[in-house]
Design a protein around this motif. Structure first.
Motif, PDB file in Angstrom:
ATOM      1  N   TYR A 164       0.918  -1.205  -0.156  1.00 36.69           N
ATOM      2  CA  TYR A 164      -0.120  -0.003  -0.014  1.00 36.69           C
ATOM      3  C   TYR A 164       0.914   1.487   0.046  1.00 36.69           C
ATOM      4  O   TYR A 164       0.877   2.170  -0.870  1.00 36.69           O
ATOM      5  N   GLY A 165       1.784   1.357   1.081  1.00 33.39           N
ATOM      6  CA  GLY A 165       2.551   2.646   1.140  1.00 33.39           C
ATOM      7  C   GLY A 165       3.514   2.970  -0.090  1.00 33.39           C
ATOM      8  O   GLY A 165       3.621   3.910  -0.480  1.00 33.39           O
TER       9      GLY A 165
ATOM     10  N   TYR B  27       1.535   3.823  -3.591  1.00 34.69           N
ATOM     11  CA  TYR B  27       0.889   5.061  -3.489  1.00 34.69           C
ATOM     12  C   TYR B  27       2.079   6.335  -3.319  1.00 34.69           C
ATOM     13  O   TYR B  27       2.127   7.348  -3.959  1.00 34.69           O
ATOM     14  N   GLU B  28       3.384   5.732  -2.769  1.00 35.72           N
ATOM     15  CA  GLU B  28       4.346   6.706  -2.560  1.00 35.72           C
ATOM     16  C   GLU B  28       5.180   6.697  -3.542  1.00 35.72           C
ATOM     17  O   GLU B  28       5.656   7.858  -4.006  1.00 35.72           O
TER      18      GLU B  28
ATOM     19  N   LYS C  25       3.512   7.294   7.203  1.00 33.61           N
ATOM     20  CA  LYS C  25       2.810   8.154   6.133  1.00 33.61           C
ATOM     21  C   LYS C  25       1.488   7.324   6.017  1.00 33.61           C
ATOM     22  O   LYS C  25       0.373   7.967   5.992  1.00 33.61           O
ATOM     23  N   TYR C  26       1.543   6.055   5.627  1.00 33.13           N
ATOM     24  CA  TYR C  26       0.320   5.411   5.092  1.00 33.13           C
ATOM     25  C   TYR C  26      -0.500   4.558   6.255  1.00 33.13           C
ATOM     26  O   TYR C  26      -1.506   3.848   6.055  1.00 33.13           O
TER      27      TYR C  26
ATOM     28  N   GLU D  55      -4.218   5.119   7.085  1.00 39.29           N
ATOM     29  CA  GLU D  55      -5.360   4.926   5.734  1.00 39.29           C
ATOM     30  C   GLU D  55      -5.411   3.580   5.363  1.00 39.29           C
ATOM     31  O   GLU D  55      -6.313   2.874   5.004  1.00 39.29           O
ATOM     32  N   PHE D  56      -4.268   2.886   5.393  1.00 39.99           N
ATOM     33  CA  PHE D  56      -3.898   1.434   5.153  1.00 39.99           C
ATOM     34  C   PHE D  56      -4.733   0.570   5.921  1.00 39.99           C
ATOM     35  O   PHE D  56      -5.405  -0.217   5.229  1.00 39.99           O
TER      36      PHE D  56
END
Lengths: 351, 351
Positions: free
Chosen positions: B145-146, B149-150, B297-298, B301-302
């Motif tokens: 996920y991180g 998106y990153e 950071k994630y 939301e993850f």
């Protein structure tokens, strides 16, 4: 009518281009008496020869992002010219202009071509030598400035070291001085002892080495025992492999060029990179770019800052000038072989 | 006192680890009657086996960002455990916890260790199966996920295609479904026809291929004739080389892992990448990372999104469960060989 020579792409090189075979000079007649409606007549003063041009001297069947030079036609590259006549709304007779242009002594361009080639009047508030606008203030300078600020992530960590290959070249010499201004430890490689001396004594590099006498795999642990945070790559090949081995975690690789790979013969294998696994284990970033990717964002500050720093002497820059369009192909090949000292430029005429 | 088995790193593997030699099971006695002051007693329920662990089964003399497992000691990895007793200020008896932990049946940890290993109570509002917290909702899921998106820069261009290797694996299967949610065209490679079928029929991939029967160099031009915009790399080697050849300009390579290279024998050369020059000519970005680089950071939301999407059935996830700590080494090796189907996890006990 005048006689105007052009540098023609006449055959696809196998290895280094051969002047007189792969690149030839052709003369034709050009009517320079009057600009066409909306267009200009240009007298080219300086023609820039740059590593990326080797990639355009290819079989046009080989597709790439950047279209190949058309065979049998004059090559196109950066240049500086004087406007001999103009009916263009902005460019005036007598203006000095820069942009992409046919490497020909005299050129007649219509409005649309002027725009497509991004030809514009040179802003030169400090009256710097015109040669500078092929290098430090030209495309190589913009590439250096935009990419090191955009992708280098200088100061990501506390105290950082940048390693630059082809460090005395058109791009590398500016990158090193920009990084030095930012307070980084700056180490460069170059292809002669004279260049190494220039890097340390004239450009203020903290260390430099001659890759021909000290292979990068030996030199990097010696000159950068702390490991590198940024590698500014102009050469690829074994230097890139050594840089990966000597990178710190989260190092950034700004991939400007790989000139060691551009002049391979048809049967020559590319240099194989055996340690790419470290991209994962060290969390490296490798970022390729074209100058156009960073031009818009950095053009204004680049021009202002670099012109000012050249003027006040806080950054230095050297050109390697070849005289005469007849010698352009030789000048290009010398540059591709790394035999130039500073930005390679061909001088066609005085202003 | 109870008998507690642990998986011990007993010798450095040459190639794939050999169960019973490089990894052995050892039993010792553990006092689980009472937690130490501020600490906990844990009963491990599930132990996660992940590709990165192969890198830690190395000679401790070989330095790397991630410290090697200590020889002769139990290996440490992600796990899910039940708190049998606690005098910890936050963790309560009966809690289900996740974090890094010794791969042992019973563990007694002091406060500092609990913090260092990031052991915390599991938030499981939808009462999802605990296995899911080793994969989709564990470290592999967070990595997927991180990082996508990153670093993926999805939607950088108009209509994009992502290619994912090891696409039915712990990370790849989530990346593919996330990219699909974002409207990308999603193509994956996997090591069996059953996995390929699963990717297309169960996970909604647009196309998939078995790299063992269709080499990536052949398959990529066939399944991605438009060229790839993102390559999510879990395998490295020849698949990476083929992805470079089939990348569009400005493609992003999210470098999660290179499992094809992790089990080389001592005298085996790494797979050499011969087309790295395209990083410059196509302006590619290759970005390595560790889950920790994107976790902060994630994380929130993850957890919220992936739990919700698993609950509502809009994303699917499969674990490959090996029963019993005695079989952990075999389970790990099966995963390293790509013989697992879904996230590899070892079940020690029921909750």
């Amino acid at each position: 009518m005048v006689q105007s020579k052009s540098v023609i792409f006449s055959s696809v090189p196998n290895g280094f281009p051969i002047p007189g075979k792969d690149l030839v000079v052709k003369t034709n007649e050009v009517d320079i008496s009057k600009a066409p409606d909306g267009g200009v007549v240009l007298k080219v003063l300086l023609a820039s020869v740059d590593p990326y041009m080797r990639g355009l001297l290819r079989d046009p069947e080989i597709k790439s992002d950047n279209p190949a030079f058309p065979l049998g036609e004059p090559i196109t590259g950066a240049g500086i010219a004087k406007v001999l006549d103009s009916s263009h709304p902005i460019l005036k007779k007598g203006d000095i202009v820069s942009g992409l242009m046919s490497h020909s002594e005299y050129i007649v361009y219509a409005t649309e071509v002027i725009e497509a080639l991004n030809i514009r009047a040179l802003g030169n508030p400090y009256s710097l030598p015109l040669e500078r606008f092929t290098g430090a203030l030209g495309m190589p300078g913009l590439a250096a400035y935009g990419s090191i600020y955009e992708f280098g992530e200088m100061h990501k960590n506390e105290k950082e070291t940048i390693f630059i290959s082809a460090a005395s070249g058109a791009v590398g010499s500016l990158v090193g001085q920009l990084a030095k201004r930012e307070g980084l430890r700056v180490v460069g490689s170059a292809g002669s002892d004279a260049k190494v001396k220039y890097l340390v004594e004239n450009l203020g590099f903290d260390a430099a080495f001659n890759y021909k006498t000290e292979p990068p795999k030996m030199a990097l642990p010696k000159y950068i025992p702390e490991g590198l945070d940024i590698y500014y790559d102009n050469v690829g090949g074994e230097t890139l492999e050594a840089a990966i081995d000597n990178a710190k975690p989260q190092a950034r690789f700004v991939e400007c060029g790989m000139i060691s790979q551009y002049n391979r013969k048809k049967d020559e294998e590319p240099y194989p990179i055996r340690n790419i696994e470290q991209v994962v284990s060290k969390r490296l970033k490798l970022q390729g770019f074209l100058t156009g990717d960073v031009a818009g964002k950095y053009f204004v500050e680049f021009n202002e800052n670099v012109a000012k720093w050249l003027q006040d002497g806080s950054i230095h820059y050297t050109e390697d000038v070849t005289i005469g369009i007849d010698n352009e192909a030789e000048g290009l090949v010398r540059m591709l072989k790394g035999e130039n000292f500073g930005k390679a430029v061909i001088k066609y005429a005085d202003a």
